[in-house]
Design a protein around this motif. Structure first.
Motif, short mmCIF file in Angstrom:
data_model
loop_
_atom_site.label_atom_id
_atom_site.label_comp_id
_atom_site.label_asym_id
_atom_site.label_seq_id
_atom_site.Cartn_x
_atom_site.Cartn_y
_atom_site.Cartn_z
N VAL A 519 59.82 4.52 95.94
CA VAL A 519 60.43 4.05 97.19
C VAL A 519 59.93 2.65 97.54
N ALA A 520 60.88 1.73 97.77
CA ALA A 520 60.50 0.37 98.19
C ALA A 520 60.35 0.33 99.70
N GLU A 521 61.34 0.83 100.42
CA GLU A 521 61.23 0.94 101.88
C GLU A 521 62.18 2.01 102.39
N CYS A 522 61.94 2.41 103.63
CA CYS A 522 62.78 3.48 104.16
C CYS A 522 62.83 3.43 105.68
N ALA A 523 63.81 4.14 106.21
CA ALA A 523 63.89 4.33 107.66
C ALA A 523 64.32 5.78 107.88
N VAL A 524 63.71 6.43 108.86
CA VAL A 524 64.18 7.76 109.24
C VAL A 524 64.68 7.65 110.68
N ILE A 525 65.88 8.10 110.91
CA ILE A 525 66.43 8.05 112.27
C ILE A 525 66.82 9.46 112.71
N ASP A 552 67.47 13.39 92.21
CA ASP A 552 66.11 13.90 91.96
C ASP A 552 65.14 13.31 92.97
N VAL A 553 65.27 12.00 93.20
CA VAL A 553 64.35 11.37 94.16
C VAL A 553 64.59 11.95 95.55
N GLU A 554 65.87 12.10 95.91
CA GLU A 554 66.19 12.66 97.23
C GLU A 554 65.55 14.03 97.42
N ALA A 555 65.69 14.87 96.38
CA ALA A 555 65.14 16.23 96.47
C ALA A 555 63.61 16.18 96.58
N GLU A 556 63.00 15.26 95.84
CA GLU A 556 61.53 15.16 95.91
C GLU A 556 61.07 14.72 97.30
#
Ligand code: COA
Ligand code: AMP
Length: 629
Positions: A519-525, A552-556
């Motif tokens: 993951v480089a960056e993320c936001a949770v809203i 796969d990444v989403e599930a992890e």
């Protein structure tokens, strides 16, 4: 409105007199001569020279007055097929004995005891026993994962942790003991002892550090109440803030005064009457109106171990009301939405006698008008929205049913309660006119029962709550007050979200997601959800050159949040995106994305760096992927 107005005006005209009068409802070892200590303003302390014990007031006072045979607590557990009743005398005995167990394990006045338990009466017994000794309890919601529990253990540094072998979630048995052991493994602080309640559904493997609840109770002696200064901490309850590090909300003796006042004036509950608070001991509503409030009032409280639906059906709340002649039911709107979804026409209510039920109180999240109307029409009683927070300990705004029932305006938790001077401010701290939206702030000092500080962190308390507007407490909620003085809450102005009545930090989830190597960056809203009020949605940008399949990444990531925060975080929706929209100074536009997802039409800020990034995200943000029930 006249009676409420008089009471409210009295509380703001002379708060010290108002609360000293309210304090007379309790037994004090030393009745306070001074109401408020302002010497360290903006840090205020109520009743600085008062001395009392809240456990004495919740139990012994009633037993000593000859009411030992009144019912104090009813445990109703459809998931374990158990119903058990404790009189005040019986509950006092259990609490005094468990205080004996804690004493045997070295717990003394001021020591911390972490309680990580399912909805069993022993959770309340452990809380009251800790308070009996003048020690400080910190209850951690059973749905939190070991890492969250560990963070709280490290902050509170408990001498003892009280837990159970398992919880029961619907038809699943959740082994608590391995979660507790893992948390202790992760934490830097190690408790001296753990007390474990062995439940018949699943027995835990014990270690040298562990003491069996039943065994310890059988060999100890009852411990008396320890008198403490009112300003000594009673409990620390951790809540989600705008960072991943939870805030330790402190409560002290003034809490007993405020709760006793609200029981009769807001909830209209007196001795011998029954209150059913369908929440969890791990949340503030559970602390205030499942454990302390009803017992301070000499009333009967119900501890219900089960869900509003599925354990086994959508009629359980009505069954409990009928079985125990409940006068006041208090729960979260999401629980009613879950019931409505399964029994839209409320046909299950006719199977039960609900004539004892006089009020339905709802809190913890915004009460939508559909749910309000549905419940009002179905039950034909006042459905009372009330707005408050872990920090405040009791309602800031409510309809004071025990004083007079004010006309209900759907969408409003009615009016400020005594001691709460509610103001709507603009970003510069100027008051907004009636009806105009702004940030809701409370003029200091806050009334008794609200947090005097954060656990061993005055600095964070001031920085988080008192530094935005000089002389005011920042609630973190936005909204308005109308021309009649009714308060309307539109939602959080920060990154705190409310998922099925559970307060969670999106920043905490972002911290977990960011730790993933791809993951480089993320936001949770937090986005609107018909059943749960809000649910989190994760938007993730992968590092360049990542060869992994997106699913796969989403599930992890979903699994990581579940493992590290807990299943209650309910992050089930993660989307891999090309980029996140930002301002020119690099701030991620979370509020703008939330507005698009919810369709609230929030304006796009002129400081946006590259509008095409936002435009590319619109289909992802608008996709419907709500919770299922
Ligand atoms: N221990 C362990 N796990 C827990 C837990 C606990 N105490 N509480 C919840 N969980 C788990 C659930 O089992 C579920 O796990 P799953 O994803 O494996 O199924 C997950 O956390 C989400 O739980 P929840 O949010 O409770 O969803 P639900 O679909 O099981 O139930 C409601 C939905 C609306 C019925 C339920 O959330 C509810 O009753 N909410 C009211 C909350 C409340 O009273 N808040 C206090 C404010 S007054
Ligand atoms: P908690 O600390 O878990 O009680 O959560 C407090 C937050 O829940 C508040 O800051 C509000 O955002 C929200 N909340 C609680 N009660 C209400 C209510 N009656 N109406 C709207 N929001 C509410």
């Amino acid at each position: 409105m006249a009676r409420y107005r008089d009471v409210y005006e009295a509380s703001v005209a002379d708060p010290e007199r108002f609360w000293l009068d309210a304090a007379k409802a309790l037994d004090w070892h030393t009745y306070p001569t001074v109401a408020l200590d302002s010497d360290r303003a903006p840090l205020y302390r109520w009743f600085p020279d008062g001395k009392l014990n809240i456990c004495h007031n919740a139990l012994d006072r009633h037993v000593d007055a000859g009411h030992g045979d009144r019912t104090a607590l009813i445990y109703d557990s459809p998931v374990s097929d158990t119903q058990r009743t404790y009189t005040y005398a019986e509950l006092r005995t259990q609490v005094a004995l468990f205080a004996g167990v804690l004493t045997d394990l070295g717990v003394r006045r001021g020591d911390r005891v972490v309680i990580y338990m399912p909805m069993v009466p022993e959770a309340a017994i452990a809380m009251l026993a800790t308070a009996r000794l003048g020690a400080v309890h910190s209850v951690v919601f059973g749905g939190f994962a070991p890492k969250e529990l560990a963070a709280r253990i490290d902050d509170a540094e408990p001498r003892v942790i009280v837990s159970a072998s398992c919880g029961i979630e619907g038809d699943r048995i959740i082994a608590y003991k391995p979660l507790l052991d893992q948390a202790i493994e992760i934490a830097e602080h190690t408790p001296d002892h753990c007390v474990v309640l062995q439940r018949p559904q699943l027995r835990a493997t014990m270690t040298d550090r562990d003491t069996d609840w039943d065994q310890a109770m059988s060999i100890t002696f009852p411990a008396p109440c320890v008198t403490v200064k009112s300003i000594e901490p009673l409990y620390v309850l951790y809540t989600s803030g705008t960072t991943g590090k939870p805030k330790g909300v402190v409560r002290d003796g003034g809490y007993a005064v405020a709760l006793a006042w609200t029981m009769s004036n807001v909830f209209d509950i007196g001795p011998g009457e029954t209150m059913f608070t369908a929440s969890d001991v791990g949340w503030v509503v559970g602390h205030s109106y499942m454990v302390y409030g009803p017992l301070l009032a000499g009333a009967t409280t119900v501890i219900y171990e089960g869900k509003p639906v599925g354990t086994p059906d959508a009629a359980q709340f009505w069954r409990v009301v009928d079985n125990y002649q409940v006068k006041c039911l208090f729960t979260a709107p999401t629980a009613l939405r879950a019931i409505r979804k399964q029994d839209q026409h409320g046909t299950r209510t006719v199977e039960y006698d609900l004539t004892s039920l006089r009020y339905l109180f709802l809190a913890g999240e915004r009460l939508d008008s559909n749910t309000h109307r549905w419940a009002s029409e179905l039950l034909g009683i006042p459905v009372i929205d009330n707005w408050w927070q872990t920090e405040t300990g009791w309602p800031i705004a409510a309809n004071p049913a025990g004083i007079e029932l004010l006309p209900i305006k759907p969408g409003s938790p009615t009016v400020p309660m005594p001691g709460w001077s509610v103001h709507v401010l603009d970003t510069a701290g100027r008051p907004e006119p009636p009806g105009a939206e702004g940030s809701i702030a409370i003029k200091l000092p806050l009334p008794p029962g609200s947090l005097p500080t954060l656990w061993q962190n005055d600095e964070r308390f001031v920085e988080s709550y008192l530094s935005t507007y000089d002389g005011y407490y920042l609630t973190g909620d936005g909204g308005h007050v109308d021309a009649d003085g009714y308060v309307f809450i539109t939602g959080r102005t920060d990154d705190v979200i409310n998922v099925a009545g559970h307060r969670l930090s999106t920043a905490g989830m972002e911290e977990v997601i960011s730790a993933h190597p791809d993951v480089a960056e993320c936001a949770v809203i937090g986005i609107h959800d018909v059943l749960k009020g809000q649910i989190p949605r994760g938007l993730v940008v992968l590092k360049e050159g990542t060869a992994r399949a997106e699913q796969d990444v989403e599930a992890e990531l979903i699994q990581m949040v579940r493992n590290q925060i807990g299943a209650v975080a309910y992050l089930r929706d993660v989307a891999i995106v090309g980029a996140l929209p930002k301002t020119r100074s690099g701030k991620i536009l979370r509020k703008t994305m939330r507005g698009i997802a919810d369709g609230t039409g929030d304006p796009i800020p002129p400081t946006i760096d590259d509008i095409s990034v936002l435009e590319a995200l619109i289909p992802v943000l608008r996709r419907q992927k709500g919770s299922k029930q």
